[in-house]
Design a protein around this motif. Structure first.
Motif, PDB file in Angstrom:
ATOM      1  N   VAL A   1      35.365  98.455  65.051  1.00  0.00           N
ATOM      2  CA  VAL A   1      34.150  98.469  65.732  1.00  0.00           C
ATOM      3  C   VAL A   1      32.999  97.405  64.736  1.00  0.00           C
ATOM      4  CG1 VAL A   1      32.002  99.847  65.993  1.00  0.00           C
ATOM      5  CG2 VAL A   1      34.283 100.411  66.994  1.00  0.00           C
ATOM      6  N   VAL A   2      32.498  96.533  65.582  1.00  0.00           N
ATOM      7  CA  VAL A   2      31.548  95.535  64.927  1.00  0.00           C
ATOM      8  C   VAL A   2      30.159  95.606  65.600  1.00  0.00           C
ATOM      9  CG1 VAL A   2      33.042  94.126  64.167  1.00  0.00           C
ATOM     10  CG2 VAL A   2      32.258  93.543  66.020  1.00  0.00           C
ATOM     11  N   ALA A   3      28.999  94.978  65.081  1.00  0.00           N
ATOM     12  CA  ALA A   3      27.755  94.678  65.564  1.00  0.00           C
ATOM     13  C   ALA A   3      27.819  93.405  66.332  1.00  0.00           C
ATOM     14  CB  ALA A   3      26.849  94.526  64.499  1.00  0.00           C
ATOM     15  N   VAL A   4      27.377  93.375  67.561  1.00  0.00           N
ATOM     16  CA  VAL A   4      27.296  92.344  68.375  1.00  0.00           C
ATOM     17  C   VAL A   4      25.785  91.937  68.587  1.00  0.00           C
ATOM     18  CG1 VAL A   4      27.887  91.262  70.836  1.00  0.00           C
ATOM     19  CG2 VAL A   4      29.398  93.067  69.688  1.00  0.00           C
ATOM     20  N   PRO A   5      25.296  90.874  68.528  1.00  0.00           N
ATOM     21  CA  PRO A   5      23.803  90.667  68.931  1.00  0.00           C
ATOM     22  C   PRO A   5      23.416  90.717  70.292  1.00  0.00           C
ATOM     23  CG  PRO A   5      25.056  88.775  67.420  1.00  0.00           C
ATOM     24  CD  PRO A   5      26.128  89.713  68.060  1.00  0.00           C
ATOM     25  N   ASP A   6      22.450  90.869  70.569  1.00  0.00           N
ATOM     26  CA  ASP A   6      21.788  91.460  71.856  1.00  0.00           C
ATOM     27  C   ASP A   6      20.278  91.060  71.808  1.00  0.00           C
ATOM     28  OD1 ASP A   6      22.724  93.074  74.550  1.00  0.00           O
ATOM     29  OD2 ASP A   6      20.678  93.724  73.768  1.00  0.00           O
ATOM     30  N   GLU A   7      20.004  90.581  72.971  1.00  0.00           N
ATOM     31  CA  GLU A   7      18.713  90.008  73.081  1.00  0.00           C
ATOM     32  C   GLU A   7      17.719  91.159  73.287  1.00  0.00           C
ATOM     33  OE1 GLU A   7      15.973  87.245  76.150  1.00  0.00           O
ATOM     34  OE2 GLU A   7      17.962  86.731  75.604  1.00  0.00           O
ATOM     35  N   ARG A   8      18.122  92.221  74.138  1.00  0.00           N
ATOM     36  CA  ARG A   8      17.356  93.448  74.211  1.00  0.00           C
ATOM     37  C   ARG A   8      17.224  94.200  73.032  1.00  0.00           C
ATOM     38  NH1 ARG A   8      17.591  98.154  79.072  1.00  0.00           N
ATOM     39  NH2 ARG A   8      15.885  99.103  78.488  1.00  0.00           N
ATOM     40  N   TRP A   9      18.431  94.736  72.595  1.00  0.00           N
ATOM     41  CA  TRP A   9      18.664  95.770  71.480  1.00  0.00           C
ATOM     42  C   TRP A   9      18.609  95.316  70.189  1.00  0.00           C
ATOM     43  CZ3 TRP A   9      17.297 100.272  73.450  1.00  0.00           C
ATOM     44  CH2 TRP A   9      17.415 100.515  74.874  1.00  0.00           C
ATOM     45  N   GLY A  10      18.702  94.099  69.944  1.00  0.00           N
ATOM     46  CA  GLY A  10      18.949  93.591  68.489  1.00  0.00           C
ATOM     47  C   GLY A  10      20.389  93.468  68.395  1.00  0.00           C
ATOM     48  N   GLN A  11      21.140  94.795  68.443  1.00  0.00           N
ATOM     49  CA  GLN A  11      22.599  94.628  68.094  1.00  0.00           C
ATOM     50  C   GLN A  11      23.031  95.671  69.197  1.00  0.00           C
ATOM     51  OE1 GLN A  11      22.723  95.704  64.085  1.00  0.00           O
ATOM     52  NE2 GLN A  11      23.502  93.420  63.591  1.00  0.00           N
ATOM     53  N   VAL A  12      24.373  95.416  69.783  1.00  0.00           N
ATOM     54  CA  VAL A  12      25.068  96.687  70.566  1.00  0.00           C
ATOM     55  C   VAL A  12      26.374  96.857  69.823  1.00  0.00           C
ATOM     56  CG1 VAL A  12      23.715  96.491  72.371  1.00  0.00           C
ATOM     57  CG2 VAL A  12      25.947  94.955  72.215  1.00  0.00           C
ATOM     58  N   VAL A  13      27.039  97.917  70.120  1.00  0.00           N
ATOM     59  CA  VAL A  13      28.521  98.153  69.621  1.00  0.00           C
ATOM     60  C   VAL A  13      29.388  97.494  70.385  1.00  0.00           C
ATOM     61  CG1 VAL A  13      30.008 100.023  69.042  1.00  0.00           C
ATOM     62  CG2 VAL A  13      27.421 100.479  69.192  1.00  0.00           C
ATOM     63  N   GLY A  14      30.194  96.769  69.728  1.00  0.00           N
ATOM     64  CA  GLY A  14      31.477  95.871  70.001  1.00  0.00           C
ATOM     65  C   GLY A  14      32.702  96.526  69.444  1.00  0.00           C
ATOM     66  N   ALA A  15      33.680  96.896  70.302  1.00  0.00           N
ATOM     67  CA  ALA A  15      35.050  97.138  69.823  1.00  0.00           C
ATOM     68  C   ALA A  15      36.004  96.359  70.169  1.00  0.00           C
ATOM     69  CB  ALA A  15      35.063  98.822  70.502  1.00  0.00           C
ATOM     70  N   ALA A  16      36.909  95.913  69.185  1.00  0.00           N
ATOM     71  CA  ALA A  16      37.978  95.250  69.440  1.00  0.00           C
ATOM     72  C   ALA A  16      39.242  96.334  69.184  1.00  0.00           C
ATOM     73  CB  ALA A  16      38.288  94.132  68.223  1.00  0.00           C
ATOM     74  N   VAL A  17      40.277  96.409  70.388  1.00  0.00           N
ATOM     75  CA  VAL A  17      41.415  97.497  70.363  1.00  0.00           C
ATOM     76  C   VAL A  17      42.411  96.890  70.586  1.00  0.00           C
ATOM     77  CG1 VAL A  17      41.917  99.432  71.730  1.00  0.00           C
ATOM     78  CG2 VAL A  17      39.494  98.980  71.543  1.00  0.00           C
ATOM     79  N   GLN A  18      43.538  97.357  69.605  1.00  0.00           N
ATOM     80  CA  GLN A  18      44.865  96.995  69.644  1.00  0.00           C
ATOM     81  C   GLN A  18      45.338  98.285  70.191  1.00  0.00           C
ATOM     82  OE1 GLN A  18      46.810  96.241  66.065  1.00  0.00           O
ATOM     83  NE2 GLN A  18      48.829  95.942  66.773  1.00  0.00           N
ATOM     84  N   LEU A  19      46.158  98.269  71.424  1.00  0.00           N
ATOM     85  CA  LEU A  19      46.754  99.367  72.100  1.00  0.00           C
ATOM     86  C   LEU A  19      48.192  99.660  71.478  1.00  0.00           C
ATOM     87  CD1 LEU A  19      45.872  98.478  75.876  1.00  0.00           C
ATOM     88  CD2 LEU A  19      44.568 100.307  74.323  1.00  0.00           C
ATOM     89  N   CYS A  20      48.544 100.932  71.976  1.00  0.00           N
ATOM     90  CA  CYS A  20      50.110 101.176  71.494  1.00  0.00           C
ATOM     91  C   CYS A  20      51.062 100.612  72.258  1.00  0.00           C
ATOM     92  CB  CYS A  20      50.070 102.828  71.437  1.00  0.00           C
ATOM     93  SG  CYS A  20      49.132 103.715  70.588  1.00  0.00           S
ATOM     94  N   GLU A  21      52.214 100.321  71.525  1.00  0.00           N
ATOM     95  CA  GLU A  21      52.951  99.577  72.419  1.00  0.00           C
ATOM     96  C   GLU A  21      53.661 100.229  73.762  1.00  0.00           C
ATOM     97  OE1 GLU A  21      57.704  97.406  71.772  1.00  0.00           O
ATOM     98  OE2 GLU A  21      56.554  98.472  69.900  1.00  0.00           O
ATOM     99  N   GLY A  22      53.421  99.605  74.884  1.00  0.00           N
ATOM    100  CA  GLY A  22      53.654  99.988  76.194  1.00  0.00           C
ATOM    101  C   GLY A  22      52.553 100.882  76.633  1.00  0.00           C
ATOM    102  N   ALA A  23      51.546 100.955  76.042  1.00  0.00           N
ATOM    103  CA  ALA A  23      50.294 101.792  76.686  1.00  0.00           C
ATOM    104  C   ALA A  23      49.565 101.085  77.318  1.00  0.00           C
ATOM    105  CB  ALA A  23      49.630 102.415  75.518  1.00  0.00           C
ATOM    106  N   SER A  24      48.688 101.444  78.294  1.00  0.00           N
ATOM    107  CA  SER A  24      47.481 100.648  78.833  1.00  0.00           C
ATOM    108  C   SER A  24      46.316 101.355  79.048  1.00  0.00           C
ATOM    109  CB  SER A  24      48.015 100.359  80.359  1.00  0.00           C
ATOM    110  OG  SER A  24      48.351 101.490  81.228  1.00  0.00           O
ATOM    111  N   ALA A  25      45.200 100.706  78.884  1.00  0.00           N
ATOM    112  CA  ALA A  25      44.036 101.176  78.840  1.00  0.00           C
ATOM    113  C   ALA A  25      43.025 100.417  79.255  1.00  0.00           C
ATOM    114  CB  ALA A  25      43.577 102.281  77.682  1.00  0.00           C
ATOM    115  N   THR A  26      41.923 100.552  80.028  1.00  0.00           N
ATOM    116  CA  THR A  26      40.805  99.550  80.385  1.00  0.00           C
ATOM    117  C   THR A  26      39.598  99.782  79.538  1.00  0.00           C
ATOM    118  OG1 THR A  26      39.888 100.872  82.106  1.00  0.00           O
ATOM    119  CG2 THR A  26      41.817  99.274  82.786  1.00  0.00           C
TER     120      THR A  26
END
Length: 519
Positions: free
Chosen positions: A450-475
């Protein structure tokens, strides 16, 4: 040959006297001095309602007596609500009854509330509504035993028939407030503040701003934040100023209240100030305005110049933490543009040094290191968390803030970043570890960053980079819903990236600098 510069270590100025009393006794003194002056103002329909200091003291004493019918001096009292007059009455009631305020964030999920409950074991929960107006009463009774939960919105009716008799003796060193703050290890910690600590943190804030009894303050910072319950509520009280209560930030209502109340001081993060300037009634409403206070994000120079040149308003920036309600501030009469470049100089009684985060050695002026602070308004420690306290306050009494900064030869502090990982969204501190821990409870998630992502309105918002389990799915939608059930809405990631693997350091840690480049 390199010239040795002075060390980045500023000793405290002790010229301003500290207040050696309790929050409740300070309220009594102010009510005796200014009995008919407005203490609180709040919206009532299209108009306003008000409470004088004499009325505030009387209601606070009745609230204290009611609290003592349901708990004992020394107990914790949880308040779970958006801002309200009743919130403030319970705060002062606790102060007079010798009880401790444990404020819960109205945006918290039941998981977060259960942690706060287990940590502080409150004897009572006063439940109001969240900022959307949704009652928290039913959820409160599910989290606490039902007979311990009372409706905050009905407080005036609850205390109406109570006789305010003799109240217990309360000492300045007694615990007054447990201020919850997220930590890098995930779950919230409770910064413990005595009456002396909270009162002087508020007092030094208004002294730095050069405020007095003629001031009318509007700033909708939540009362479950240090800036609301301490800096504003108690700060205004110490000088007999008027505090305007707003449930939440609403630009149109804010500007209307400015005009109706004759606001002299307002505050908010820069995104809020820009929203106010866009209101058509702004110029007329700002006729009595003396100063705009900001913090929680860098104040852009164009905003300062606009306020200064177009409206003759001073912009003041303060720097503080939940663990220390006042550290530094810019002052009236200084170069206004210092507010764009610095967070001012240390306030009275506050010792500051800049240290190498690894060795602890004091650095030279203008070198970047961790800000460490010592003084009478540093928290007593984290409530019932001895190890976390020892890791944050060293043997010499210095608070390790986790903020990276430099100190110049004149004593001005420039913030350069965070030693501790933190995302600042519209003034709210969000620690990635808490969000990552939450996401890892989803069965499809193998790893996350989880990292900070620059945002014009809020200054920063939450960004998440996700690695899924093998064979799993999620949106992204699935994971967003999962986190929304477990952590406050402002912590929920709004930007998502799915990766096959993460770039790692030699020790196996995720390289977050490279992850930031994905967004």
């Amino acid at each position: 040959m390199t010239q040795n510069l002075p060390l980045a270590h500023r000793l405290p100025d002790t010229s301003v006297p500290l207040l050696d009393t309790t929050v409740g006794e300070s309220l009594r003194l102010t009510a005796a001095r200014f009995p008919e002056r407005r203490a609180l103002v709040w919206p009532a329909g299209e108009g306003i309602a008000a409470m004088t200091y004499a009325e505030l003291l009387a209601q606070a004493e009745r609230t204290a007596a009611w609290l003592l019918e349901h708990a004992v001096s020394g107990d914790r009292v949880a308040i779970w609500s958006c801002n309200s007059v009743e919130w403030i009455l319970v705060e002062y009631g606790c102060a007079l009854a010798g009880m401790t305020v444990a404020s819960w964030n109205p945006a918290w999920t039941d998981f977060e509330c259960a942690h706060a409950r287990d940590l502080t074991a409150p004897a009572l929960l006063l439940a109001g509504s969240d900022t959307r107006g949704v009652s928290l009463q039913e959820r409160g009774t599910a989290i606490m035993r039902a007979h311990l939960v009372h409706p905050l919105d009905d407080l005036l009716d609850l205390v109406a028939s109570v006789e305010a008799g003799a109240l217990p003796d309360v000492m300045p060193a007694d615990l007054f407030l447990i201020q919850f703050t997220s930590g890098t290890t995930g779950k919230a910690k409770g910064a413990a503040m005595s009456h002396r600590t909270a009162l002087n943190g508020a007092w030094l804030r208004v002294v730095a701003a050069q405020a007095d009894e003629s001031d009318v303050w509007i700033n909708p910072v939540p009362l479950n934040h240090m800036g609301g319950a301490v800096s504003l509520v108690i700060g205004c009280m110490t000088v007999g100023a008027c505090y305007v209560v707003m449930t939440r930030f609403d630009p149109a209502q804010f500007v209307r209240l400015m005009g109706q109340c004759g606001a002299t001081r307002i505050g908010g993060v820069p995104t809020m100030i820009y929203a106010l300037l866009e209101q058509p009634e702004w110029a007329e409403a700002a006729r009595d305005l003396r100063a705009v206070g900001s913090g929680g994000a860098q104040v852009p120079r164009p905003l300062i110049e606009r306020l200064m040149q177009d409206y003759g308003v001073t912009v003041l920036v303060a720097f503080a933490q939940s663990e220390c309600p006042m550290i530094s501030a810019t002052l009236p009469g200084e170069d206004p543009l210092l507010a764009a470049e610095t967070v001012g100089r240390p306030v009275s009684h506050t010792e500051v040094k800049i240290c190498d985060p690894q060795t602890g050695a004091t650095l030279q002026v203008d070198e970047v290191g961790e800000i460490r602070v010592r003084g009478p308004v540093v928290m007593d420690g984290y409530f019932r968390m001895a190890e976390a306290t020892a890791a944050t306050i060293d043997a010499d009494g210095f608070l390790h803030t986790g903020d990276l900064a430099s100190l110049d030869a004149e004593g001005y502090i420039r913030i350069h970043g965070r030693a501790r990982d933190v995302i600042i969204r519209g003034g709210e501190n969000i620690y990635p570890a808490e969000v990552e821990d939450c996401l890892l409870t989803h069965p499809a998630v193998h790893a996350v960053a989880v990292v900070a992502v620059p945002d014009e309105r809020w200054g920063q918002v939450v960004g998440a980079a996700v690695q899924l389990c093998e064979g799993a799915s999620a949106t992204a939608e699935h994971l967003e819903a999962h986190t929304a059930e477990r952590i406050a809405h402002f912590k929920v990631p709004r930007r998502w990236q799915f990766v096959e693997s993460f770039p790692l350091t030699a020790s196996g840690k995720i390289r977050k600098v490279e992850v930031e480049g994905l967004f």
